[in-house]
Motif scaffolding. Structure first.
Motif, short mmCIF file in Angstrom:
data_model
loop_
_atom_site.label_atom_id
_atom_site.label_comp_id
_atom_site.label_asym_id
_atom_site.label_seq_id
_atom_site.Cartn_x
_atom_site.Cartn_y
_atom_site.Cartn_z
N CYS A 1 5.58 -14.04 9.98
CA CYS A 1 5.21 -12.47 10.52
C CYS A 1 6.25 -12.16 11.66
O CYS A 1 5.93 -12.79 12.39
CB CYS A 1 3.65 -12.43 10.56
N ARG B 1 5.30 -9.29 13.23
CA ARG B 1 4.43 -8.19 13.82
C ARG B 1 3.70 -8.93 15.14
O ARG B 1 3.90 -10.39 15.25
CB ARG B 1 3.39 -7.88 12.90
N LYS B 2 2.93 -8.21 15.84
CA LYS B 2 2.65 -8.78 17.15
C LYS B 2 1.36 -8.51 17.42
O LYS B 2 1.04 -8.28 18.46
CB LYS B 2 3.46 -8.24 18.28
N CYS B 3 0.43 -8.44 16.38
CA CYS B 3 -0.79 -8.11 16.58
C CYS B 3 -1.66 -8.91 17.72
O CYS B 3 -1.31 -10.16 17.78
CB CYS B 3 -2.00 -8.44 15.22
N PHE C 1 -4.46 -10.20 18.56
CA PHE C 1 -5.18 -11.13 18.50
C PHE C 1 -4.78 -12.55 17.47
O PHE C 1 -5.58 -13.35 17.45
CB PHE C 1 -6.52 -10.55 17.66
N CYS C 2 -3.66 -12.38 16.90
CA CYS C 2 -3.18 -13.25 15.95
C CYS C 2 -2.31 -14.30 16.54
O CYS C 2 -1.44 -14.10 17.07
CB CYS C 2 -2.51 -12.58 15.00
N ILE D 1 -0.95 -16.58 14.20
CA ILE D 1 -0.09 -16.56 13.14
C ILE D 1 1.34 -16.84 13.33
O ILE D 1 1.92 -17.73 13.12
CB ILE D 1 -0.45 -15.87 11.90
N PRO D 2 2.00 -15.69 14.06
CA PRO D 2 3.38 -15.65 14.11
C PRO D 2 3.76 -17.05 15.10
O PRO D 2 4.96 -17.64 14.98
CB PRO D 2 3.81 -14.35 14.92
N GLN E 1 1.78 -13.53 4.74
CA GLN E 1 1.12 -13.11 5.84
C GLN E 1 1.29 -11.63 5.80
O GLN E 1 0.35 -10.76 6.44
CB GLN E 1 1.83 -13.48 7.11
N TYR F 1 0.20 -4.42 4.49
CA TYR F 1 0.16 -3.77 6.02
C TYR F 1 -0.19 -2.38 5.97
O TYR F 1 0.68 -1.58 5.44
CB TYR F 1 1.20 -4.12 6.84
N ARG G 1 -1.45 -2.64 16.74
CA ARG G 1 -1.38 -2.17 15.17
C ARG G 1 -0.66 -0.93 15.45
O ARG G 1 -0.53 -0.20 16.10
CB ARG G 1 -2.70 -2.15 14.47
S1 SF4 Z 1 -2.68 -10.10 11.64
FE1 SF4 Z 1 -1.22 -10.09 10.01
S2 SF4 Z 1 0.30 -8.78 10.31
FE2 SF4 Z 1 -0.69 -9.14 12.32
S3 SF4 Z 1 0.69 -10.70 13.34
FE3 SF4 Z 1 -1.12 -11.83 12.38
S4 SF4 Z 1 -0.45 -12.42 10.24
FE4 SF4 Z 1 1.07 -10.63 11.02
#
Ligand code: SF4
Length: 454
Positions: A162, A164-166, A168-169, A171-172, A206, A243, A282
């Motif tokens: 992903c 994006r740079k949320c 709280f996340c 995942i990236p 994602q 998204y 976001r």
């Molecule tokens: S919440 Fe979803 S869109 Fe935002 S960084 Fe994480 S995987 Fe990416």
């Protein structure tokens, strides 16, 4: 896609895979199974295996604890090799091996193609930590995965990572940047799945609305959906993880006009307060997001809206939370999931001020669930007397003879349809007359088999 029975006849060692986390992880486990079965024999109970592969999750605190508990239970067996793969391995690498020295190997999210090499070495009593930074992604091995029952629906990964740079996340950091799969590779896999009996394909990633932007320089999601919907025996096509800022009218038009695309939009908003959305990083803050959702409701009323919201993000005031409650009541999402914020090391929000006590987060989560239960019950009751297409997921014993889903329900996360009468087999799409409703289930009887898609 290989047949579930494949295994090397000459294999001496037996392995078992335990999978945690989301559907993407499930798909990865099916890929791993296909790769490992080229050399080792799969068994479906951990007791019978001498190699245990654990595909872990660490998205939130609860997922991390589940994965760790499983690891700890497997290392109790003295005569088994235990290999950790996936997100937990990617996140903690060497540290995990230091903390749990009984482990035999720790691998990250990729590359999976080296799994057999790692197992070979582990069998020879080597200890291995193998993490690729940044994580990679192999496009084509996905066509070789072993799908496990039920086979009438299957997830299909269209991209991973992903951009994006949320805040709280994590995942990236674990999955790396967005990497779309090649268009042809996805079609190839979908065709293989349908040949195996899959009627419903559920696209996962994602960030589905970003599909193609990295690989082709433009968004190719619509093009992909149209092409997939041409696969002859495919009945339903469902799209998850869109998204909000990237859901355009072209996509919505396609959803309502294409006969195979489920009238279902998974649009995780996380929050509605402009303050919180900005802190979450976001890209469509507060009012704009609200306007967009209202527009979707007005112009596309036939689309079932599913969302996910997060409560207890650092700094979430009572007023911010009330805004979210009001919004949930205003939009009346057909399906809604709610999470408490999980403070994850390595994310931008970890050090933010205003961390909310666990008790308050839990209360807020419960409050949203109560609001949603009322909405869901009213919406379900309004369907009494209607005839709806339902896919049969499971045969049951007792009062209800089948469990199924409407086009508005993804497996495992959404509502169900409990069927009291009629004939069908698992995987059939039938017309069901709704006779009764509870908060999260419809109750009905089969009136006839359905020929067309949604
Ligand atoms: S919440 Fe979803 S869109 Fe935002 S960084 Fe994480 S995987 Fe990416």
């Amino acid at each position: 896609v290989k047949n579930a029975n494949i295994c090397s006849q000459s294999a001496k060692h037996k392995y078992y895979i335990e999978s945690f986390g989301c559907y993407k992880n499930k798909v990865d486990s099916q890929v791993l199974r296909s790769l490992i079965s080229e050399k080792y024999l799969y068994v479906d109970s951990p007791e019978a295996a001498d190699i245990i592969v654990i595909n872990t999750c660490t998205f939130i605190e609860k997922a991390t604890s589940e994965s760790i508990e499983s690891i700890l239970s497997y290392i109790e067996y003295k005569n088994k090799k235990v290999i950790v793969v996936g997100c937990l391995g990617q996140r903690y690498g060497e540290e995990l091996m230091e903390q749990i020295p009984e482990l035999d190997a720790v691998m990250g999210t990729y590359p999976f193609e080296s799994i057999n090499h790692i197992i070979d070495r582990v069998i020879n009593d080597e200890k291995i930590v193998s993490i690729r930074e940044p994580p990679g992604f192999e496009y084509d091995i996905y066509s070789r995965r072993i799908i496990s029952p039920p086979v009438h629906y299957s997830y299909l990964k269209i991209s991973d990572g992903c951009n994006r740079k949320c805040s709280f996340c994590i995942i990236p950091k674990l999955k790396g940047k967005l990497r779309s799969r090649r268009f042809e590779s996805i079609i190839d896999e979908a065709e293989c799945l349908v040949k195996q009996g899959v009627k419903e394909v559920i696209l996962i990633s994602q960030d589905s609305t970003a599909y193609g932007t990295d690989l082709y320089g433009e968004n190719k999601l619509g093009y992909l959906l149209e092409r997939l919907s041409k696969i002859k025996r495919l009945k339903w096509l469902r799209l998850l993880y869109n998204y909000p800022g990237d859901v355009d009218n072209k996509l919505l038009d396609l959803i309502i006009t294409n006969k195979k695309l489920c009238n279902y939009l998974d649009i995780p908003i996380q929050h509605i307060s402009g303050d919180i959305l900005r802190r979450m990083k976001r890209d469509r803050a507060g009012d704009k997001l609200r306007e967009r959702l209202l527009e979707i409701r007005e112009y596309y009323p036939q689309i079932c809206l599913r969302t996910t919201v997060m409560v207890g993000f650092p700094g979430e005031t009572r007023r911010n939370f009330q805004e979210l409650c009001n919004f949930v009541e205003e939009i009346k999402f057909e399906r809604l999931g709610v999470f408490s914020y999980s403070r994850e090391e390595g994310t931008d929000s970890f050090d933010m001020e205003g961390q909310i006590p666990r008790r308050v987060k839990e209360e807020r989560r419960r409050r949203i669930m109560e609001i949603q239960a009322d909405i869901s019950l009213k919406k379900n009751r309004a369907l009494i007397g209607k005839i709806l297409p339902v896919i049969i997921d499971e045969k049951m014993e007792g009062k209800y003879i089948f469990d199924g889903r409407t086009v508005w329900d993804a497996p495992e996360i959404d509502n169900g349809v409990l069927i009291t009468e009629g004939e069908a087999i698992v995987g059939d799409i039938v017309n069901v007359k709704v006779l009764d409703a509870t908060e999260y289930d419809l109750i009905g009887e089969i009136v006839n088999k359905r020929e067309r898609g949604k």
